[in-house]
Each structure stands twice: as C-alpha cells, then as structure tokens.
Design a protein around this motif. Structure first.
Motif, PDB file in Angstrom:
ATOM      1  N   TYR A 163       0.909  -1.202   0.066  1.00 33.49           N
ATOM      2  CA  TYR A 163       0.024   0.101  -0.091  1.00 33.49           C
ATOM      3  C   TYR A 163       0.955   1.262  -0.133  1.00 33.49           C
ATOM      4  N   GLU A 164       0.704   2.011  -0.996  1.00 36.23           N
ATOM      5  CA  GLU A 164       1.444   3.437  -1.053  1.00 36.23           C
ATOM      6  C   GLU A 164       1.024   4.454  -0.214  1.00 36.23           C
ATOM      7  N   LEU A 165       1.553   4.896   1.131  1.00 37.03           N
ATOM      8  CA  LEU A 165       0.974   5.975   1.747  1.00 37.03           C
ATOM      9  C   LEU A 165       1.478   7.320   1.271  1.00 37.03           C
ATOM     10  N   ALA A 166       2.563   7.409   0.497  1.00 43.33           N
ATOM     11  CA  ALA A 166       3.155   8.712  -0.065  1.00 43.33           C
ATOM     12  C   ALA A 166       4.120   8.195  -0.880  1.00 43.33           C
ATOM     13  N   PRO A 167       4.604   9.116  -2.047  1.00 40.22           N
ATOM     14  CA  PRO A 167       5.563   8.531  -3.046  1.00 40.22           C
ATOM     15  C   PRO A 167       6.778   7.740  -2.482  1.00 40.22           C
ATOM     16  N   ASN A 168       6.894   6.659  -2.732  1.00 38.69           N
ATOM     17  CA  ASN A 168       8.132   5.882  -2.321  1.00 38.69           C
ATOM     18  C   ASN A 168       8.039   5.604  -0.987  1.00 38.69           C
ATOM     19  N   PHE A 169       6.977   5.561  -0.428  1.00 33.39           N
ATOM     20  CA  PHE A 169       6.687   5.241   1.176  1.00 33.39           C
ATOM     21  C   PHE A 169       5.551   4.064   0.960  1.00 33.39           C
ATOM     22  N   ILE A 170       6.095   2.771   1.135  1.00 27.56           N
ATOM     23  CA  ILE A 170       5.280   1.804   1.155  1.00 27.56           C
ATOM     24  C   ILE A 170       4.941   0.990   2.324  1.00 27.56           C
ATOM     25  N   ILE A 171       3.553   0.734   2.770  1.00 24.37           N
ATOM     26  CA  ILE A 171       3.375  -0.152   3.939  1.00 24.37           C
ATOM     27  C   ILE A 171       3.135  -1.479   3.269  1.00 24.37           C
ATOM     28  N   THR A 172       3.739  -2.518   3.804  1.00 25.43           N
ATOM     29  CA  THR A 172       3.560  -4.166   3.006  1.00 25.43           C
ATOM     30  C   THR A 172       2.880  -4.818   4.253  1.00 25.43           C
ATOM     31  N   ILE A 173       1.741  -5.412   3.835  1.00 24.74           N
ATOM     32  CA  ILE A 173       1.119  -6.384   4.837  1.00 24.74           C
ATOM     33  C   ILE A 173       1.602  -7.968   4.453  1.00 24.74           C
ATOM     34  N   PHE A 174       2.205  -8.579   5.152  1.00 28.37           N
ATOM     35  CA  PHE A 174       2.413  -9.931   4.980  1.00 28.37           C
ATOM     36  C   PHE A 174       2.252 -10.977   5.992  1.00 28.37           C
ATOM     37  N   LYS A 175       2.513 -12.102   5.954  1.00 32.39           N
ATOM     38  CA  LYS A 175       2.231 -13.120   6.626  1.00 32.39           C
ATOM     39  C   LYS A 175       3.512 -14.123   6.915  1.00 32.39           C
TER      40      LYS A 175
END
Length: 546
Positions: free
Chosen positions: A473-485
C-alpha cells in the motif's frame, strides 16, 4: 492544550565541569554504533571555543565505486537551508527593503489567503496554515522529477485548503519557505541561488557550499542512499528546483561551522535580527513553539541551544550550537536510513561535560504501580504508563511502547538510548498529579487522569479474510506499507522500518502490537480491498498497489 514550560537552566558557577578523559573515543563509539564501514556513512565535527575537538568520517561516500567517506565530503543539507533563507529575509529587512508584517499578496498578488492576513513572519515561523506541498498526495514520484520555476510550483500548491488559521498552530511547512525564496527574488531582483551565493557563500568563504544541481560537477560530493526492505539503494531522483529555498543547498560540516560562527558574530544579519530569529515564536494564544525564524530553540542538559536538521532524498543532517559554551556540532549522513539527530545531541552533551547517562535503580513494586495511568485528557495528546511483568512502559498517542527505568524516585529514562526523561510530579498529598517529559525542547506537562487504560481484544479471523489484506500500500511517494504473513502471524512493515505484528480487533481493523497505531482495510464497490487507512496523528489513506 498541552502546557509547556521552559526547562530551568542548570547553574555551573560553583563547580568545574570536566570533559571525558578521551572524548574522541566516546564520539567514535556513538558513530560506529550507527554508521558501518562498508555502508553509507557520515561525517561529524565538534568545535568548542574555536578549537576542533573532533572531525572524522565513517562509512562510504560512494558504495558502487568503493569510495570511503572523508571529512571534506559535500552533502545535501536539506532543511538547514531554511537558516539561509530566513537570514536572507532578515538581511533584506535590515536594509529596509521589506517588513516581516508584509502580507504575502504584496509579492504574489493573486495568492488565495481565504480572507486571512498571511505575513512573512507567519511563513518564517511555520504558522501560516498554508498546505505544505511535500505532504500533498499529488506530489508523487513523477512530479518530483520535473523542473519548476518558483511561480509554477507555487501554482501547484496555492489553491489547496488551509490547514488552520494563521498563528493558531505550528506545523512544519516547506511551502512557506518556498514562498520566502520567491519573495527574496522579487525584492532583490536576482535569483535565490545567486543571492545566497553572492551574499553568504562568497563573503564568508564557504567555498564548498552550493545550490543543489544533479548535473553540475561538485568535487567530493557524497552520493545519497536509501534503504528499502532492508537493502541499501540509490536515492530517488528529485529535481532541485523543488526544495529550492526550503532545502536545496549543499555544504560541508566545515563550511557550516563558518556559517554558524559568522551568524553568531553578527556578520550575517544585525544583532537585533539574530536575537529575534533565535527566540521562540508564540502562537496567538501565547503558546511557545520552540522555533524562531529558521532556527529551532531548545536546550542540551539545560544549556541553551539553537539548531536545525535536514532530511532530503539520500541525506539526513543535524546541526547544533550552544551559545554559552560556544560549541558547534554537526553530523551529516548520506542515507535516509540513519538519523544523526540524537548522535549530535549526545556529542554536544559530552562536550560540555553533561552526558546523557543514567544508572537504573530498583523501586518497590507498589511504587512502580503507582505511576500507572493515562496522562492528558485530550485523546490526541496522551501518554499512557503501564506496568507489565515488573516493568514500566510509556506510550504516546500514535506512538510505540517503550520501556522506562527509574534513575531516581519519580524520574525515569527511556531504555534504548534516547535523550528524553520522564519526571512524575506529586501534589501536596504526595500523590502523583502529572508527568513532565524533559528533552531538548520545552517541557511537556500532562496531568494525570482517571481515564481507564485502553485495551484491545484480539479476535480470530479466517485466513480467507486476512489473506485479502496482504499486499503493498502506497502511503506517500516511495513510502510503502507492506502487509504480509509469517506462519499465521500478520505483520506490517513500512519503507525503511522494521516489521511490526498487527492483530485484528474488528474484521477490517487491526492494531500494531505495542503501539498506538491502527489500520483499517477498505473495500471498493465490488468488495475488493483497494486501500488501507493509517490512523496515526490523523487518518492517512494508502492505495493498494500490489
């Protein structure tokens, strides 16, 4: 509103403060804990009373070519640029060419002020309420590659709604300093780059300082890096027409020392303007902001301090000056991944013989439990103290949970090496009434409340539900929140940060473990997860991109 009081300046008249026997070894220890020999590096400079106490480089200036860092390397200094911009405005004021009470429409006639008077002083102090362009969703990776004239970028953000009425709040603002650059050009009749070079760099013999340019050959330029998913990468491109008067300059630690020295010797602006610039501004309600005109205002262990840091693609910088001790400290890093702020502060404290060093003591369990409470009635600004497994923890609204340990009764430090301490204040009945956070700024006082300590109950969700939330998920340019297991545990990991376990408390709502940070997963009209909302200091939507 949170009450702020100025930290009392500790007296040193009746005893002699001694430096550590080997300050270089102490400084080395601070630097090598963060900056590794084979990774992006840093340069540090400590000067006291004109004498260099420490000047050293660590790590790599260019990782691809195997070039080691050296003290002469040139860095983007980011927002330390704001000191130069503010000084240019004050120099023009000293010359009678403008007033800090001028409305910005005097220089940009069609600027939409929404019925308010927005002055140069509001711009200088981050109290204008204008939207900062670096926080706009439309300021994305593609936009940041483009060259803009000053008026073109002002047109990019000027029609945004205001965040607040002028003077009502303090909120760091790059748009404000961008506008100041345009004002400098209008009043001086020359470009911002030319004005800074001819009025500051050349007269002060700052021969290794420049306006940023990716195409210009700059001797000893350190290359900038970032870290994503645990890997160092080259920093993303940013047209230097965009940081402009808010963050475009390059310099060395040596040149920045020349700058601070010249400012403090009143060779740059008048003494009256310097004192005004280095005094905290007050909001309309009288609350102190801890910021003047291009300088942060605070203290190091009670010694008055002026400072500024910077952060820009590939670089983080910190600079500190203690006027009473005539102490200058600068630490520049060529990676967004290694913050130099605490290191510079600790070096300053060591150099004046007041190191941040606390020895933990043991308190009875009943005393430890007595601190447990919610402090601050406003949910947007609370500190929650909890007692768990024989330890105390502190968590701010929207922040992470940190272990705190006592070094005196009612006084605690944060384990992990910070520079803030918590002091619990008792009333006339010897009952804990409030907590005060003491750091490098103004004291932050929060009253104890009777509010219950918030808790969340984890619910069980089927894998068919949680799997729909996995992705980037892109919160801001070049700032990603990755959700994983990993196995059956769900984690969230933001760009350049470690992974954090998240637990569900509603079907589409999760909370970070040991942090007051929550995530809501959103679906489109077809029932597909298309974004998440980060609840931390407000609500921030991040679009699902993978």
């Amino acid at each position: 509103m949170m009450k702020r009081t100025l930290i009392a300046i500790l007296s040193a008249f009746f005893f002699q403060i001694a430096l550590p026997q080997n300050p270089s070894a102490e400084f080395d220890s601070l630097m090598t804990k963060v900056f590794k020999a084979d990774e992006a590096g840093a340069v540090a400079l400590v000067v006291k009373n004109g004498k260099v106490l420490y000047r050293k480089a660590f790590g790599m200036a260019n990782m691809e070519l195997g070039v080691k860092m050296k003290p002469e390397n040139v860095f983007r200094i980011g927002s330390i640029t704001k000191q130069f911009t503010a000084s240019a405005i004050l120099k023009l004021r000293d010359e009678g060419k403008l007033s800090l009470d001028d409305d910005i429409t005097k220089y940009i006639a069609d600027y939409p002020t929404h019925g308010h008077q927005i002055t140069i002083k509001h711009l200088l102090t981050h109290t204008s309420g204008i939207k900062s362009y670096t926080g706009m969703e439309t300021w994305d990776a593609e936009v940041r590659k483009k060259d803009f004239t000053p008026m073109e970028l002002i047109d990019f953000f000027k029609d945004q709604p205001m965040d607040f009425d002028p003077g009502e709040e303090w909120r760091y603002n790059n748009s404000a300093y961008f506008i100041l650059g345009h004002i400098i050009e209008v009043v001086s009749g020359t470009t911002y780059e030319t004005y800074i070079d001819s009025n500051f760099f050349k007269p002060l013999k700052m021969s290794n300082s420049y306006y940023g340019s990716p195409s210009r050959i700059i001797k000893d330029r350190a290359y900038g890096y970032d870290k994503r998913d645990g890997e160092l990468i080259n920093a993303d491109f940013l047209s230097m027409t965009q940081p402009y008067a808010a963050g475009s300059l390059l310099s060395t630690v040596d040149d920045l020392y020349k700058w601070y020295s010249s400012v403090m010797e009143d060779k740059v602006i008048s003494k009256a303007s310097r004192i005004e610039a280095q005094s905290t501004y007050q909001l309309n309600n009288g609350e102190k902001t801890g910021y003047g005109y291009g300088w942060g205002v605070g203290n190091v262990q009670g010694s008055p301090m002026i400072s500024h840091g910077g952060g820009i693609n590939g670089y983080l910088t910190s600079s500190i000056f203690l006027p009473e001790e005539k102490l200058f400290v600068a630490v520049f890093s060529n990676c967004n991944c290694n913050s130099p702020g605490d290191i510079a502060t600790k070096m300053a404290a060591m150099a004046i013989g007041k190191p941040f060093s606390w020895k933990p003591i043991t308190l009875p369990e009943d005393v430890m439990r007595s601190y447990e409470a919610v402090y601050g009635p406003d949910k947007k600004n609370q500190r929650i103290i909890t007692f768990e497994d024989g330890q105390l923890f502190s968590m701010r609204t929207g922040g992470s949970k940190f272990k705190i340990s006592p070094f005196e009764k009612d006084k605690f430090f944060f384990e992990g090496g910070g520079v803030t301490t918590l002091h619990f204040i008792r009333d006339a009945n010897n009952t804990i009434a409030s907590v005060t956070a003491k750091g490098t700024g103004y004291d932050m006082d929060l009253e104890r409340t009777e509010l219950p300590i918030p808790t969340l109950t984890k619910i069980e969700l089927d894998a068919s539900v949680t799997d729909t939330y996995l992705g980037k998920y892109e919160l801001a340019p070049n700032f990603i929140i990755t959700i994983f297991k990993e196995d059956d545990t769900i984690f969230a990991q933001a760009t350049g940060q470690g992974k954090n376990e998240i637990i569900p408390f509603e079907e589409n709502k999760f909370s970070l473990v040991n942090a007051d940070i929550k995530l809501t997963f959103n679906k489109d009209e077809n029932g597909e997860v298309n974004s998440l909302t980060l609840h931390q200091g407000g609500d921030h939507e991040a679009k699902k991109v993978e």
